[in-house]
Write an enzyme that holds these catalytic residues in place. Sequence first.
Site, PDB file in Angstrom:
ATOM      1  N   MET A   2       1.308  -1.189   0.111  1.00 49.36           N
ATOM      2  CA  MET A   2      -0.286   0.110   0.061  1.00 49.36           C
ATOM      3  C   MET A   2       1.224   1.538   0.063  1.00 49.36           C
ATOM      4  SD  MET A   2      -2.636  -0.341   2.822  1.00 49.36           S
ATOM      5  CE  MET A   2      -3.121  -2.035   3.450  1.00 49.36           C
ATOM      6  N   GLU A  17      -5.112  -6.819  10.899  1.00 49.42           N
ATOM      7  CA  GLU A  17      -3.742  -6.084  11.027  1.00 49.42           C
ATOM      8  C   GLU A  17      -3.324  -5.786  12.289  1.00 49.42           C
ATOM      9  OE1 GLU A  17      -2.606  -3.952   7.707  1.00 49.42           O
ATOM     10  OE2 GLU A  17      -0.494  -3.844   7.983  1.00 49.42           O
TER      11      GLU A  17
HETATM   12  C1  LIG Z   1       9.313  -2.157   9.011  1.00 42.39           C
HETATM   13  C2  LIG Z   1       8.053  -1.618   7.693  1.00 42.39           C
HETATM   14  C3  LIG Z   1       7.376  -2.317   7.693  1.00 42.39           C
HETATM   15  C4  LIG Z   1       6.255  -2.235   6.804  1.00 42.39           C
HETATM   16  N1  LIG Z   1       5.490  -3.003   6.123  1.00 42.39           N
HETATM   17  C5  LIG Z   1       4.820  -2.413   5.053  1.00 42.39           C
HETATM   18  C6  LIG Z   1       4.305  -3.128   4.089  1.00 42.39           C
HETATM   19  O1  LIG Z   1       4.309  -4.633   4.071  1.00 42.39           O
HETATM   20  N2  LIG Z   1       3.116  -3.008   3.178  1.00 42.39           N
HETATM   21  C7  LIG Z   1       2.962  -1.705   3.110  1.00 42.39           C
HETATM   22  O2  LIG Z   1       1.823  -1.180   2.201  1.00 42.39           O
HETATM   23  N3  LIG Z   1       3.482  -0.438   3.929  1.00 42.39           N
HETATM   24  C8  LIG Z   1       3.931  -0.631   5.064  1.00 42.39           C
HETATM   25  N4  LIG Z   1       4.840  -0.104   5.761  1.00 42.39           N
HETATM   26  C9  LIG Z   1       4.906   1.482   5.955  1.00 42.39           C
HETATM   27  C10 LIG Z   1       4.293   1.547   7.155  1.00 42.39           C
HETATM   28  O3  LIG Z   1       2.640   1.664   7.230  1.00 42.39           O
HETATM   29  C11 LIG Z   1       3.526   3.124   7.044  1.00 42.39           C
HETATM   30  O4  LIG Z   1       5.269   3.495   7.490  1.00 42.39           O
HETATM   31  C12 LIG Z   1       2.700   3.956   8.102  1.00 42.39           C
HETATM   32  O5  LIG Z   1       1.535   3.702   7.958  1.00 42.39           O
HETATM   33  C13 LIG Z   1       3.705   5.665   8.444  1.00 42.39           C
HETATM   34  O6  LIG Z   1       3.555   6.473   7.048  1.00 42.39           O
HETATM   35  P1  LIG Z   1       4.658   6.791   6.650  1.00 42.39           P
HETATM   36  O7  LIG Z   1       5.978   5.894   6.821  1.00 42.39           O
HETATM   37  O8  LIG Z   1       4.804   7.647   5.419  1.00 42.39           O
HETATM   38  O9  LIG Z   1       4.796   8.510   8.044  1.00 42.39           O
HETATM   39  P2  LIG Z   1       3.946   9.588   6.922  1.00 42.39           P
HETATM   40  O10 LIG Z   1       2.754   8.938   7.087  1.00 42.39           O
HETATM   41  O11 LIG Z   1       4.781  10.410   6.673  1.00 42.39           O
HETATM   42  O12 LIG Z   1       4.082  10.194   9.250  1.00 42.39           O
HETATM   43  C14 LIG Z   1       4.684  10.603   9.455  1.00 42.39           C
HETATM   44  C15 LIG Z   1       4.392  11.262  11.574  1.00 42.39           C
HETATM   45  O13 LIG Z   1       3.401  11.835  11.187  1.00 42.39           O
HETATM   46  C16 LIG Z   1       1.847  11.205  11.833  1.00 42.39           C
HETATM   47  N5  LIG Z   1       0.879  11.761  11.228  1.00 42.39           N
HETATM   48  C17 LIG Z   1       0.589  11.396   9.844  1.00 42.39           C
HETATM   49  N6  LIG Z   1      -0.594  11.468   9.783  1.00 42.39           N
HETATM   50  C18 LIG Z   1      -1.286  12.594  10.512  1.00 42.39           C
HETATM   51  C19 LIG Z   1      -2.741  13.128  11.219  1.00 42.39           C
HETATM   52  N7  LIG Z   1      -3.116  12.775  10.539  1.00 42.39           N
HETATM   53  N8  LIG Z   1      -2.515  13.106  12.204  1.00 42.39           N
HETATM   54  C20 LIG Z   1      -1.566  13.106  13.553  1.00 42.39           C
HETATM   55  N9  LIG Z   1      -0.672  12.711  12.712  1.00 42.39           N
HETATM   56  C21 LIG Z   1      -0.191  12.336  11.240  1.00 42.39           C
HETATM   57  C22 LIG Z   1       2.290  10.432  11.607  1.00 42.39           C
HETATM   58  O14 LIG Z   1       1.181   9.084  12.582  1.00 42.39           O
HETATM   59  C23 LIG Z   1       3.380  10.064  11.198  1.00 42.39           C
HETATM   60  O15 LIG Z   1       4.349   9.558  13.122  1.00 42.39           O
HETATM   61  C24 LIG Z   1       5.876  -0.075   6.875  1.00 42.39           C
HETATM   62  C25 LIG Z   1       7.113   0.374   7.704  1.00 42.39           C
HETATM   63  C26 LIG Z   1       8.802  -0.175   7.947  1.00 42.39           C
HETATM   64  C27 LIG Z   1       9.244   1.308   8.403  1.00 42.39           C
END
Ligand SMILES: Cc1cc2nc3c(=O)[nH]c(=O)nc-3n(C[C@H](O)[C@H](O)[C@H](O)COP(=O)(O)OP(=O)(O)OC[C@H]3O[C@@H](n4cnc5c(N)ncnc54)[C@H](O)[C@@H]3O)c2cc1C
Length: 377
Positions: A123, A239
């Site tokens: 995703m 999940e």
């Molecule tokens: C080891 C690992 C495994 C993963 N595995 C998968 C996988 O198998 N498949 C997949 O699709 N993804 C996967 N992910 C991705 C993971 O789900 C995302 O990293 C996560 O959803 C956060 O997105 P981002 O990293 O873009 O952070 P961002 O969305 O950029 O967020 C940055 C910060 O802002 C905060 N934030 C964002 N929006 C808001 C809001 N509306 N209100 C308050 N705070 C907010 C967040 O909480 C965070 O603290 C994985 C990530 C890692 C590191």
Amino acid sequence: MEKEDLTLFRDMARRAFEQEIEPHFERWEDEHMTPRELWNTFGAAGLLAPDVSEEYGGAGTTPHVTLALMEELSRLGYGGIATGYSIHSNIVVPYVARHGTEEQKQQWLPKMVSGEVVGALAMTEPGAGSDVQGIRTTAVKDGDEWVLNGSKIFITNGIHADLVIVAALTEPGKGAKGTSLFLVDTSLPGLDRNPIRKIGQHTSDTAGLFFQDMRLPANALLGELNKGFIIMMDELPRERLGIAAQAIAAAEGALDATVEYVKERKAFGQTIGAFQNTRFKLADVRTQIALNRALYEQCADEYSRGELTADKAAMLKLAATEMQCSTIDDCLQLFGGYGYTVEYPISRFYTDARIQRIYGGSSEIMRELIARTMLGR
Ligand SMILES: Cc1cc2nc3c(=O)[nH]c(=O)nc-3n(C[C@H](O)[C@H](O)[C@H](O)COP(=O)(O)OP(=O)(O)OC[C@H]3O[C@@H](n4cnc5c(N)ncnc54)[C@H](O)[C@@H]3O)c2cc1C
């Protein structure tokens, strides 16, 4: 499965995991990868996705059994392997089993149970993590085929995956209402993948995926066209239940290791465990784990009955992962300087835990979701 049978199954699985993983674990951590064959080993031992129904090669158990296997991996301190296992058995398999056509289920499920096929779910994109509606990967219809273009990041099992469920825009400009899911066979041309190094969960295979003019057959569409977002929302409670299972069992494993340590280590002529601070910390950690386990058991039963709501799953994920990080931090403190060295497994419990508050929806997103159910927006 009755409670006693589940306990026996857990013990059997625990022994199998220890036997297959422990002798190689340090090396795999150093290499930041588990070998592909581990999946076949798990499959041959009947340890992959036991809740798949028997007609597709599974054991037809309740989801509790799959969750129990994730718990045992986590309790043993194999946090990275637990995450890869979870994506495959607890997430990708249910997507196919619950939303696939008969043909898709026949094609993929038996091979996922045997370990011949490793599953991943894609995703997240560089520009869209928490805000999944912001994805830019596209799937454009061309004759009978779909043409996939775009990139995904942080995809667990990304390097080994034979099957990746990819979220893509099929009606750009419509966001969630124009998003569909595709069962992507990674042997098709047009895919590049890069491993991503992390501060913990080293044995979890995490990758960036790049799709360039990848042509998918018409039957790669999973579920209805433009209904991908609804399916993803539907699957998130499971999940999050799984992430909570990992969190609670890892905290239990860390606590067990800490209790052993404080009974041996001495300072000021007595064991560390004799200090009131240690005793109170351990009591608090045990209490926090017990509270979370009670909520988890309730949610797992509700999920099995089809009753687990999105906000309750969010509360569980929030509580259990925050608890995991804070209690393991308390445990590490009781190891003193040794807790900060890689020789002591408590340090790995600590680094493996940190991502749990971020993936599967961050703690902040969980709070938003819970608040939205109370306030209506
Ligand atoms: C080891 C690992 C495994 C993963 N595995 C998968 C996988 O198998 N498949 C997949 O699709 N993804 C996967 N992910 C991705 C993971 O789900 C995302 O990293 C996560 O959803 C956060 O997105 P981002 O990293 O873009 O952070 P961002 O969305 O950029 O967020 C940055 C910060 O802002 C905060 N934030 C964002 N929006 C808001 C809001 N509306 N209100 C308050 N705070 C907010 C967040 O909480 C965070 O603290 C994985 C990530 C890692 C590191």
